[in-house]
Design an enzyme around this catalytic site. Structure first.
Site, PDB file in Angstrom:
ATOM      1  N   ARG A   1     -10.351   0.219   4.683  1.00  0.00           N
ATOM      2  CA  ARG A   1      -9.588  -0.353   3.578  1.00  0.00           C
ATOM      3  C   ARG A   1     -10.510  -0.580   2.387  1.00  0.00           C
ATOM      4  O   ARG A   1     -11.700  -0.881   2.542  1.00  0.00           O
ATOM      5  CB  ARG A   1      -8.947  -1.688   3.978  1.00  0.00           C
ATOM      6  CG  ARG A   1      -7.832  -1.553   5.028  1.00  0.00           C
ATOM      7  CD  ARG A   1      -6.642  -0.786   4.462  1.00  0.00           C
ATOM      8  NE  ARG A   1      -5.517  -0.739   5.366  1.00  0.00           N
ATOM      9  CZ  ARG A   1      -5.281   0.211   6.257  1.00  0.00           C
ATOM     10  NH1 ARG A   1      -6.164   1.204   6.391  1.00  0.00           N
ATOM     11  NH2 ARG A   1      -4.208   0.194   7.013  1.00  0.00           N
TER      12      ARG A   1
ATOM     13  N   CYS B   1       0.807  -1.220   0.000  1.00  0.00           N
ATOM     14  CA  CYS B   1       0.000   0.000   0.000  1.00  0.00           C
ATOM     15  C   CYS B   1       0.838   1.267   0.000  1.00  0.00           C
ATOM     16  O   CYS B   1       0.308   2.352  -0.225  1.00  0.00           O
ATOM     17  CB  CYS B   1      -0.925   0.011   1.219  1.00  0.00           C
ATOM     18  SG  CYS B   1      -0.041   0.062   2.799  1.00  0.00           S
TER      19      CYS B   1
END
Length: 469
Positions: free
Chosen positions: A175, A84
């Site tokens: 998320r 990420c």
């Protein structure tokens, strides 16, 4: 790499990319899946994965899936929380201009080679933000090009939005999940399916109680959670100021008749508590938002100084010996009576105090919350509970700092569990169109609504393969 295990005729097999310590594996194993492949480049995380899931995933996906090589075996479900950092707000946000941001294309090579029935990918919310719109569209369009039904609307989930009886946890951890189903031959792809949503009965409908719902171990004596002398001193010093501010608020209440129990909600900066002749220098060139906060701090200082000027001078002399980030306080604890009643986080922006309801997201860099009522930090085991891992999950004898890093990089099992169940429900008609889809649909549909017991049963307690050295 490991030798793939055969998929049972009534179950499904999975490939676990960027596997970490096995958050996805915990869910898929508990749902009846069998391991086909796993890969994780971090040696410590791979060791924990091997300890719990029978397979050593240590390796590099770029070496297993590229233009010349495809060593990833066939599988029914592909999952991965791909790196990420290229998309995170805490990073440079270079997206696919950064090497780690191009790892999706190695995922795509595995997808094109094996056409798994279901794909579940996880990343930070920012991947679907305006700065990464191009990257988001690339991922969605490439999946559709391979033959997958996938929504272009970001599906954002957090464990604190899921009730504990359905696997939720008191952690704000938003998320994005990209879930896609292979469209069987002869069936028609919906060009724009609705995003996956969780059913109402799964969603949290009350305030969290961190200590009861996680739960937090009710003891101050957990090895590795002790506060340092400096940390205790910083908290105690700000606690003294909290009590002075409470007295000030009470005096305001008596004067105005208006209940003013809560402390100021703006950032409190001791470095802004200066004399009038020094204030212009602080305001010079400050952006509007900062100038507003500075002026509020000036007014607060003037009001508090009037209570006891000598005490204030002594307090300021001491606080100015602290590191810069410890000379700031963010009070987000509403009408809590003491700093020690709160969960306290040591952040670059200062000491942040919140009521003990739910915690901010665990992060890979260490910002371990302090549990004020117990006068200690969150333990590594409690951090694992925040990610939905059972207490039987074995981290071996590694340092707690590594466990916190792994939890900060991991996925929340309760979220994954519910996202998969919701996605399978949405795409039931597609899954019924193939033998692999029907097996997957059966396994996921029959999985219980509360994953906790199933997850505990899925974990193993000892090595069955050699962990990385």
């Amino acid at each position: 790499m490991v030798t793939p295990s055969p998929s049972p005729s009534t179950g499904f097999s999975y490939a676990d990319l960027f596997a970490g310590v096995g958050g996805f594996a915990a869910v898929l194993r508990a749902m009846g899946g069998s391991h086909a492949y796993a890969v994780e480049i971090d040696r410590a995380a791979a060791g924990v994965y091997a300890r719990n899931w029978d397979h050593d995933p240590l390796g590099d996906i770029t070496e297993d899936a590229n233009d010349e090589v495809m060593t990833i075996p066939s599988h029914d479900v592909l999952v991965g929380g791909f790196p990420c950092q290229p998309f995170s707000k805490s990073g440079a946000q270079r997206g696919m201009d950064e090497v780690r941001g191009t790892l999706f294309f190695h995922i795509e090579k595995a997808i094109r080679a094996h056409k798994p029935t279901l794909i579940v990918l996880e990343n930070v919310r920012n991947i679907a933000g305006p700065r990464h719109r191009h990257e988001w569209e690339v991922i969605i369009n490439h999946l559709r090009d391979v033959g997958y039904q996938v929504s272009s609307v970001p599906a954002v989930f957090s464990p604190h939005k899921i009730a504990p009886e359905h696997g939720g946890a008191p952690q704000v951890r938003e998320r994005v999940f990209i879930t896609a189903t292979l469209v069987p031959e002869g069936m028609v792809m919906d060009p724009e399916p609705e995003p996956v949503v969780l059913p109402p009965e799964v969603q949290m409908d009350r305030e969290w109680d961190l200590f009861a719902d996680l739960p937090i171990d009710d003891t101050a004596h957990v090895p590795g959670t002790e506060l340092s002398e400096d940390e205790t001193r910083w908290i105690n010093h700000w606690e003294a100021m909290v009590q002075v501010m409470r007295q000030w608020r009470q005096s305001q209440t008596r004067t105005t008749g208006e209940a003013l129990r809560r402390l100021p909600g703006f950032p409190i900066w001791a470095d802004a508590w200066v004399s009038e002749r020094q204030r212009e220098a602080l305001l010079d060139g400050a952006p509007k938002w900062k100038a507003d906060f500075l002026r509020k701090n000036f007014d607060l200082y003037d009001a508090l100084r009037d209570i006891d000027p000598k005490w204030m001078s002594t307090w300021l002399t001491e606080v100015r010996r602290f590191p810069e980030s410890r000379r700031k306080l963010e009070w987000q604890a509403q009408d809590s009576e003491s700093l020690w009643d709160c969960v306290i986080s040591f952040r670059p922006s200062g000491l942040r105090a919140k009521r003990p309801t739910h915690l901010p997201a665990l992060v890979a860099i260490t910002q371990t919350p302090v549990l004020g009522p117990l006068r200690r930090k969150l333990s590594a085991r409690e951090a694992a509970r925040l990610q939905g891992l059972p207490d039987t999950f074995d981290f071996g004898d590694q340092r707690d700092a590594l466990t916190f890093k792994q939890m900060g990089n991991g996925v929340n099992t309760g979220v994954v569990w519910n996202v998969i169940k919701a996605h399978v429900s949405r795409d039931r008609h597609l899954l019924e169109g193939s033998a692999q889809g029907r097996a997957l649909l059966s396994a996921v549909s029959e999985a219980p609504s509360n994953p906790r017991v199933a997850l505990a049963r899925a974990a193993v307690s000892e090595f069955t393969v050699s962990a990385p050295a």
